[in-house]
Design a protein around this motif. Sequence first.
Motif, short mmCIF file in Angstrom:
data_model
loop_
_atom_site.label_atom_id
_atom_site.label_comp_id
_atom_site.label_asym_id
_atom_site.label_seq_id
_atom_site.Cartn_x
_atom_site.Cartn_y
_atom_site.Cartn_z
N ILE A 217 11.88 4.06 -2.75
CA ILE A 217 11.19 4.32 -1.48
C ILE A 217 10.51 3.05 -0.98
N ILE A 218 9.88 2.31 -1.88
CA ILE A 218 9.21 1.06 -1.49
C ILE A 218 10.21 0.08 -0.87
N THR A 219 11.42 0.01 -1.44
CA THR A 219 12.42 -0.93 -0.95
C THR A 219 13.21 -0.39 0.23
N GLY A 220 12.98 0.87 0.61
CA GLY A 220 13.66 1.42 1.78
C GLY A 220 15.00 2.06 1.48
N TYR A 221 15.37 2.19 0.20
CA TYR A 221 16.63 2.84 -0.15
C TYR A 221 16.56 4.35 -0.03
N GLN B 27 3.20 7.35 3.14
CA GLN B 27 3.44 6.09 3.84
C GLN B 27 3.48 4.93 2.84
N VAL B 28 4.38 3.96 3.11
CA VAL B 28 4.44 2.72 2.34
C VAL B 28 4.33 1.55 3.31
N LEU B 29 3.36 0.68 3.08
CA LEU B 29 3.16 -0.52 3.89
C LEU B 29 3.47 -1.75 3.06
N ILE B 30 4.33 -2.61 3.58
CA ILE B 30 4.65 -3.89 2.94
C ILE B 30 4.11 -5.00 3.84
N ASP B 31 3.07 -5.67 3.39
CA ASP B 31 2.41 -6.70 4.19
C ASP B 31 2.07 -6.17 5.59
N GLY B 32 1.63 -4.92 5.64
CA GLY B 32 1.22 -4.30 6.89
C GLY B 32 2.32 -3.61 7.66
N HIS B 33 3.57 -3.72 7.21
CA HIS B 33 4.72 -3.11 7.91
C HIS B 33 5.11 -1.80 7.24
N ASP B 34 5.21 -0.75 8.02
CA ASP B 34 5.61 0.56 7.51
C ASP B 34 7.11 0.53 7.21
N ILE B 35 7.49 0.89 5.96
CA ILE B 35 8.88 0.80 5.55
C ILE B 35 9.78 1.77 6.32
N VAL B 36 9.21 2.84 6.88
CA VAL B 36 9.99 3.81 7.66
C VAL B 36 10.00 3.43 9.14
N ALA C 183 9.53 15.21 -7.22
CA ALA C 183 9.68 13.95 -7.97
C ALA C 183 8.43 13.08 -7.88
N LEU C 184 7.79 13.07 -6.71
CA LEU C 184 6.54 12.32 -6.52
C LEU C 184 5.51 13.26 -5.92
N ASP C 185 4.33 13.28 -6.53
CA ASP C 185 3.30 14.26 -6.16
C ASP C 185 2.06 13.54 -5.63
N HIS C 186 2.08 13.21 -4.31
CA HIS C 186 0.94 12.58 -3.65
C HIS C 186 0.46 11.34 -4.40
N LEU C 187 1.40 10.41 -4.57
CA LEU C 187 1.14 9.17 -5.32
C LEU C 187 0.54 8.11 -4.39
N GLU D 273 0.85 -1.19 0.00
CA GLU D 273 0.00 0.00 0.00
C GLU D 273 0.88 1.24 0.00
N VAL D 274 0.70 2.06 -1.00
CA VAL D 274 1.41 3.34 -1.09
C VAL D 274 0.38 4.45 -0.92
N LYS D 275 0.56 5.27 0.11
CA LYS D 275 -0.44 6.27 0.46
C LYS D 275 0.13 7.68 0.42
N ASP D 276 -0.37 8.48 -0.53
CA ASP D 276 -0.08 9.91 -0.58
C ASP D 276 1.42 10.19 -0.54
N LEU D 277 2.17 9.48 -1.37
CA LEU D 277 3.63 9.54 -1.33
C LEU D 277 4.15 10.82 -2.01
N VAL D 278 5.04 11.52 -1.29
CA VAL D 278 5.65 12.75 -1.80
C VAL D 278 7.17 12.63 -1.65
N LYS D 279 7.89 13.04 -2.69
CA LYS D 279 9.35 13.10 -2.60
C LYS D 279 9.82 14.38 -3.28
N LYS D 280 10.53 15.22 -2.51
CA LYS D 280 11.05 16.48 -3.03
C LYS D 280 12.57 16.47 -3.00
#
Length: 320
Positions: free
Chosen positions: A46-50, A57-66, A16-20, A3-10
Amino acid sequence: MIEVKDLVKKYDNHLALDHLSFSVEENQIFGFLGPNGAGKSTTMNIITGYLAPTAGQVLIDGHDIVEEPIAAKRCIGYLPELPPVYMDMTPYEYLKFVGQAKKIEKSRLKEEIHKAIEKTNIADVQNRLIKTLSKGYRQRVGMAQAILGDPKVIILDEPTVGLDPMQIIEFRELVKELGKEHTVILSSHILAEIAEICQKIMIISKGKLIAIDTPDNLSHQLDGGCLISIKVREADSQRAVESLQQIEEVTEISQIADGEAQSGLITIEIKGNASPQTMQEKISVSLMEAKCPVMAIEEKELSLEDIFIKILDGQKEEER
């Protein structure tokens, strides 16, 4: 699964990412498309944690990557565009090193290495130095490290770049097999590859979500429009085009050139609310009246390339 929720990267003043936002289901092969600079690699990093997101927020099987990076990363196998292999190791030595880095239990490590070697079909080269292997085999070794330990999610960034046609076919079959037991995200510039392998496709541009759906359903975002291919005599090509331009439902006309002369093959796009069968009849009548005998006429499905270009063109129109 993802699950990728409202992802922003500046990056300074660059967004680079606008509320994806998007989600990927369990055991789904998910295609990731976009022009250069769209934000594909940033999203995958971002999904892989690099990379850390600026917001979202990014959730992988319910776990927040951050918040839960270790638990989230244990669910992920990642193959970047350039496989992270060590040239002076053999594939077996390299996979043993990766398994230890992944903290796979010592009692399971040998079995997990064997499974990864078998799945990627590198048993015959497992004891050769990686630097002596072909590009195709190095890519397979990279895939083996990604699936080592049986992660729930496998992320592949441009995995077939530099492979020959036979290697690409073999790699596609491997991805299809992995999709039966894993969630796979595949980023590629080869649209035919995405259409053949993926059950769902996401298109992004300038960091924004443009479209997300199955390959079949994406065509509905173009109001269900379709293409019709018409063959007339070369000498009648120009007159045929002029006749087709008078048909209200025809939105675009293109001709296939054969050297200096027209080949007589014309492709037209019709509005989404027009019946292809009715349109074929209307086109035939129009061309007969223009004294342009129809040698062949058939409906063509919009290819993924057509859909991709038109969706991005539509976005550009909206921005003007």
